[in-house]
Design a protein around this motif. Structure first.
Motif, PDB file in Angstrom:
ATOM      1  N   GLY A 144       0.796  -1.215   0.000  1.00 45.10           N
ATOM      2  CA  GLY A 144       0.000   0.000   0.000  1.00 45.10           C
ATOM      3  C   GLY A 144       0.832   1.269   0.000  1.00 45.10           C
ATOM      4  N   ALA A 145       2.135   1.149  -0.162  1.00 47.33           N
ATOM      5  CA  ALA A 145       3.019   2.319  -0.156  1.00 47.33           C
ATOM      6  C   ALA A 145       3.059   2.927  -1.556  1.00 47.33           C
ATOM      7  CB  ALA A 145       4.423   1.929   0.289  1.00 47.33           C
ATOM      8  N   PRO A 146       2.550   4.140  -1.747  1.00 39.52           N
ATOM      9  CA  PRO A 146       2.592   4.741  -3.081  1.00 39.52           C
ATOM     10  C   PRO A 146       3.991   4.808  -3.678  1.00 39.52           C
ATOM     11  CG  PRO A 146       1.087   5.962  -1.692  1.00 39.52           C
ATOM     12  CD  PRO A 146       1.788   4.981  -0.800  1.00 39.52           C
ATOM     13  N   LEU A 147       5.002   5.052  -2.860  1.00 36.19           N
ATOM     14  CA  LEU A 147       6.356   5.151  -3.404  1.00 36.19           C
ATOM     15  C   LEU A 147       6.818   3.832  -4.002  1.00 36.19           C
ATOM     16  CD1 LEU A 147       7.965   7.410  -0.672  1.00 36.19           C
ATOM     17  CD2 LEU A 147       7.570   8.026  -3.062  1.00 36.19           C
ATOM     18  N   ASP A 148       6.334   2.699  -3.487  1.00 34.08           N
ATOM     19  CA  ASP A 148       6.660   1.413  -4.101  1.00 34.08           C
ATOM     20  C   ASP A 148       6.082   1.340  -5.509  1.00 34.08           C
ATOM     21  OD1 ASP A 148       7.918   0.660  -1.769  1.00 34.08           O
ATOM     22  OD2 ASP A 148       6.333  -0.705  -1.099  1.00 34.08           O
ATOM     23  N   GLY A 149       4.825   1.760  -5.651  1.00 30.32           N
ATOM     24  CA  GLY A 149       4.204   1.751  -6.960  1.00 30.32           C
ATOM     25  C   GLY A 149       4.820   2.753  -7.914  1.00 30.32           C
ATOM     26  N   LEU A 150       5.150   3.943  -7.396  1.00 30.56           N
ATOM     27  CA  LEU A 150       5.757   4.970  -8.241  1.00 30.56           C
ATOM     28  C   LEU A 150       7.089   4.504  -8.806  1.00 30.56           C
ATOM     29  CD1 LEU A 150       4.940   8.077  -6.030  1.00 30.56           C
ATOM     30  CD2 LEU A 150       4.005   7.603  -8.293  1.00 30.56           C
TER      31      LEU A 150
ATOM     32  N   ARG B 181      13.211  13.801   0.188  1.00 32.42           N
ATOM     33  CA  ARG B 181      13.877  14.401  -0.967  1.00 32.42           C
ATOM     34  C   ARG B 181      12.927  14.410  -2.164  1.00 32.42           C
ATOM     35  NH1 ARG B 181      16.609   9.659   0.264  1.00 32.42           N
ATOM     36  NH2 ARG B 181      16.520   7.976  -1.293  1.00 32.42           N
ATOM     37  N   ASP B 182      13.329  15.143  -3.166  1.00 33.44           N
ATOM     38  CA  ASP B 182      12.510  15.378  -4.346  1.00 33.44           C
ATOM     39  C   ASP B 182      12.465  14.114  -5.206  1.00 33.44           C
ATOM     40  OD1 ASP B 182      11.379  16.258  -6.748  1.00 33.44           O
ATOM     41  OD2 ASP B 182      12.313  18.234  -6.619  1.00 33.44           O
TER      42      ASP B 182
ATOM     43  N   ALA C  27      14.910   5.909 -10.119  1.00 31.74           N
ATOM     44  CA  ALA C  27      13.735   5.056  -9.915  1.00 31.74           C
ATOM     45  C   ALA C  27      14.004   3.961  -8.898  1.00 31.74           C
ATOM     46  CB  ALA C  27      13.292   4.448 -11.247  1.00 31.74           C
ATOM     47  N   GLY C  28      15.211   3.398  -8.927  1.00 35.40           N
ATOM     48  CA  GLY C  28      15.535   2.313  -8.008  1.00 35.40           C
ATOM     49  C   GLY C  28      15.592   2.732  -6.565  1.00 35.40           C
ATOM     50  N   ASP C  29      15.676   4.055  -6.323  1.00 39.43           N
ATOM     51  CA  ASP C  29      15.745   4.559  -4.951  1.00 39.43           C
ATOM     52  C   ASP C  29      14.418   5.142  -4.466  1.00 39.43           C
ATOM     53  OD1 ASP C  29      18.431   3.895  -4.869  1.00 39.43           O
ATOM     54  OD2 ASP C  29      19.076   5.887  -5.555  1.00 39.43           O
ATOM     55  N   LEU C  30      13.430   5.260  -5.341  1.00 44.42           N
ATOM     56  CA  LEU C  30      12.189   5.933  -4.971  1.00 44.42           C
ATOM     57  C   LEU C  30      11.481   5.266  -3.799  1.00 44.42           C
ATOM     58  CD1 LEU C  30      10.371   7.016  -8.253  1.00 44.42           C
ATOM     59  CD2 LEU C  30      10.907   8.448  -6.286  1.00 44.42           C
ATOM     60  N   ALA C  31      11.461   3.947  -3.800  1.00 42.52           N
ATOM     61  CA  ALA C  31      10.741   3.235  -2.740  1.00 42.52           C
ATOM     62  C   ALA C  31      11.377   3.448  -1.376  1.00 42.52           C
ATOM     63  CB  ALA C  31      10.669   1.744  -3.057  1.00 42.52           C
ATOM     64  N   ARG C  32      12.615   3.916  -1.356  1.00 38.93           N
ATOM     65  CA  ARG C  32      13.328   4.112  -0.088  1.00 38.93           C
ATOM     66  C   ARG C  32      13.350   5.575   0.356  1.00 38.93           C
ATOM     67  NH1 ARG C  32      16.262   0.205  -2.812  1.00 38.93           N
ATOM     68  NH2 ARG C  32      17.744   1.722  -3.684  1.00 38.93           N
ATOM     69  N   VAL C  33      12.653   6.434  -0.360  1.00 43.04           N
ATOM     70  CA  VAL C  33      12.573   7.834   0.082  1.00 43.04           C
ATOM     71  C   VAL C  33      11.728   7.898   1.357  1.00 43.04           C
ATOM     72  CG1 VAL C  33      11.720  10.133  -0.486  1.00 43.04           C
ATOM     73  CG2 VAL C  33      12.862   8.768  -2.238  1.00 43.04           C
TER      74      VAL C  33
END
Length: 551
Positions: free
Chosen positions: A450-456, A521-522, A528-534
């Protein structure tokens, strides 16, 4: 009246709007930006306290919404055996045995969600669970929530044996001698055991809703579409709202069943009336949920051309399962549309998507023009002839970006059933977005994260978390990052009719509710590979900090 002055970072107001460096919120509502916000903050300090929030170089944006999820299911998972992270059948069996030993008085052991790709064809045997618990019934839901795996005692108590006929809208998987294997697919079969198990206790359901809301706040989400709500669930939501324990806003999609729709419609109307009468800002019930088909991995998704896996003797099921036969979906959508509900249709296969769009078109023609915002959820496989119809009909395509990757579910279960050419036409995010349709995002949690950043992270790369394939799967469908952010915020707000609320949300603009999420962070500048860890640093609902990360 609380006044908050945000500064020291990037304030992304929504796709197409200029960014800001500072923001003033008063009474939970956005008031001003930049120089005007700074001046207003100085003036406000003369009259009373002003909370200053240093963004620390972070990224403040409209909070995320989840356009399609099952929060009650997700919250309840923690009440049963912890099987979601198990990677083998033996691990699942051990987890169930451990749970049973720790809960000797629990009459039914109910849990979720196991990985159906762990076993060939997703066929799990009751005898494997018997090794963990033989004297009490065990029911485990697969993480697609269309399938259950049960032990022999559960089959016995549900009255399922070799003589049990195949249920309408369901399938009892069997051994060669006709005895039930222990795997049940789709509602007609799944309900046989869930009805025997009964409704989970009220205290468990209250904990589940609170837990689900907290889960979402930690991930920056403030509005959730519960996409499958039964009458008993309405009672739970009403109780939670009355007790003030709903941490985020929920809209309920009241489930329409083709087997009993005629008697359901008055109940659906009454459920909406009860929710409206409560008048809670945290709860609405404006939507009706339809299932047009099942899922590809169980070969119950409805297709225009037969499955090609050769895994089953299809007979008349070569095209999957059509939940509403003939004109019944069209007629039911017409009825709920006439009653003023938004329709929300689960449609996985290309035949189901076409049937859903046809039903929406019929309702428009018969009931006349109005602002409907019908939702076609998932839209996993859409025929070329139907791609432009979303925009033509004003239909929202609520898709699950996390699924647009070559993970084991895709490679083990889905691709063999569709074939490579057809599989490569799945999840056409950019095509639908470019068509002029509204593309919103949902997670289908707890089916998936359910984490949007995972999907993004998947939407902007079409790569697995391991970076495979390097150029992305079907890279022409990769979304630009701002479009992906919009799909998980402003577009969900459109789906939710947020612009018609007394205080709209979904964008950061004067007069809007200060529903915000602060990221460390922005994401526009993040690989992309780091987005889920923001990290999500804070989540605000109407200006109130509902979540702040520990420092």
């Amino acid at each position: 009246m609380t006044t908050i002055h945000f500064s020291g970072g990037t304030i992304w107001r929504g796709a197409g709007a200029p960014t800001a460096r500072s923001l003033l919120v008063q009474g939970g509502v956005v008031v001003a930006f930049d120089d005007e916000a700074d001046a207003a903050a100085v003036a406000a300090r003369a009259a009373g306290p002003v909370e200053s929030v240093d963004l620390g170089g972070g990224f403040l944006m409209p909070s995320f919404g989840d356009g399609h999820a099952h929060p009650l299911f997700g919250g309840l998972e923690a009440e049963g055996p912890a099987v979601r992270d198990c990677r083998t059948v033996d691990e699942i069996v051990a987890a169930v045995a451990e749970y049973a030993a720790a809960h000797p008085g629990e009459e039914w052991i109910v849990g979720a969600s196991y990985d159906p790709s762990l076993v060939e064809e997703g066929l799990f045997d009751a005898r494997w669970l018997d090794a963990a618990v033989a004297d009490r019934p065990v029911v485990l839901r697969a993480y697609d929530y269309h399938t259950v795996w049960v032990n022999s005692r559960a089959l016995e108590l549900a009255g399922i044996d070799a003589e049990t006929p195949e249920p309408v809208l369901g399938e009892i998987m069997r051994r060669a001698d006709g005895t039930p294997l222990g795997t049940l697919r789709e509602w007609g079969a799944v309900e046989l055991v869930l009805d025997a198990a009964g409704v989970r206790p009220a205290d468990e359901r209250m904990r589940a809703l609170r837990r689900a809301g907290e889960y979402y706040l930690e991930r920056g989400v403030t509005w959730v579409q519960d996409a499958w709500v039964e009458p008993g669930d309405v009672d739970s939501y009403l109780e939670a709202a009355e007790r003030g324990i709903l941490p985020v806003r929920f809209n309920l999609a009241l489930y329409a069943d083709p087997r009993r729709f005629a008697e359901q419609l008055p109940v659906i109307r009454e459920s909406r009336r009860r929710v409206d009468a409560l008048g809670s800002p945290m709860l609405t019930a404006n939507t009706v949920k339809f299932f047009a088909d099942g899922v590809i991995e169980s070969e119950t998704g409805a297709l225009l051309e037969p499955y090609c896996s050769g895994l089953h003797d299809h007979g008349d099921r070569g095209l999957g399962m059509t939940v509403w036969e003939g004109d019944s979906l069209r007629d039911a959508v017409l009825a709920v549309d006439a009653a003023g509900f938004q329709v929300h249709i689960h449609a996985i296969g290309d035949a189901a998507v076409r049937q859903a769009l046809d039903a929406v078109e019929h309702a428009i023609d018969a009931n006349g023009p109005r602002d409907r915002r019908p939702v076609i959820a998932h839209a996993q496989l859409v025929d070329e002839a139907d791609l432009g119809r979303f925009a033509e009909l004003g239909a929202v395509a609520c898709m699950q970006p996390l699924w647009a990757q070559l993970d084991p579910l895709m490679t083990v279960l889905t691709v063999p059933r569709l074939g490579r050419a057809r599989a490569d036409r799945q999840y056409r995010l950019r095509t639908i977005d470019s068509s002029g349709a509204v593309l919103s995002f949902g997670s289908d949690w707890p089916v998936s994260s359910g984490a949007p950043l995972d999907g993004l992270a998947i939407a902007v790369s079409r790569r697995t978390p391991d970076g495979v394939p390097e150029d992305g799967w079907t890279p022409e469908e990769i979304l630009p990052v701002e479009r992906a952010l919009d799909a998980y915020s402003t577009a969900v707000a459109h789906q939710a009719f947020a612009d018609e609320a007394s205080t709209p949300w979904g964008r950061i603009e004067p007069g809007a509710s200060a529903d915000l999420v602060l990221l460390a962070r922005d994401p526009r500048d993040t690989p992309a590979g780091d987005l889920a860890r923001v990290p999500v640093l804070a989540t605000y609902l109407a200006g109130s900090p509902r979540y702040r990360a520990a420092t």
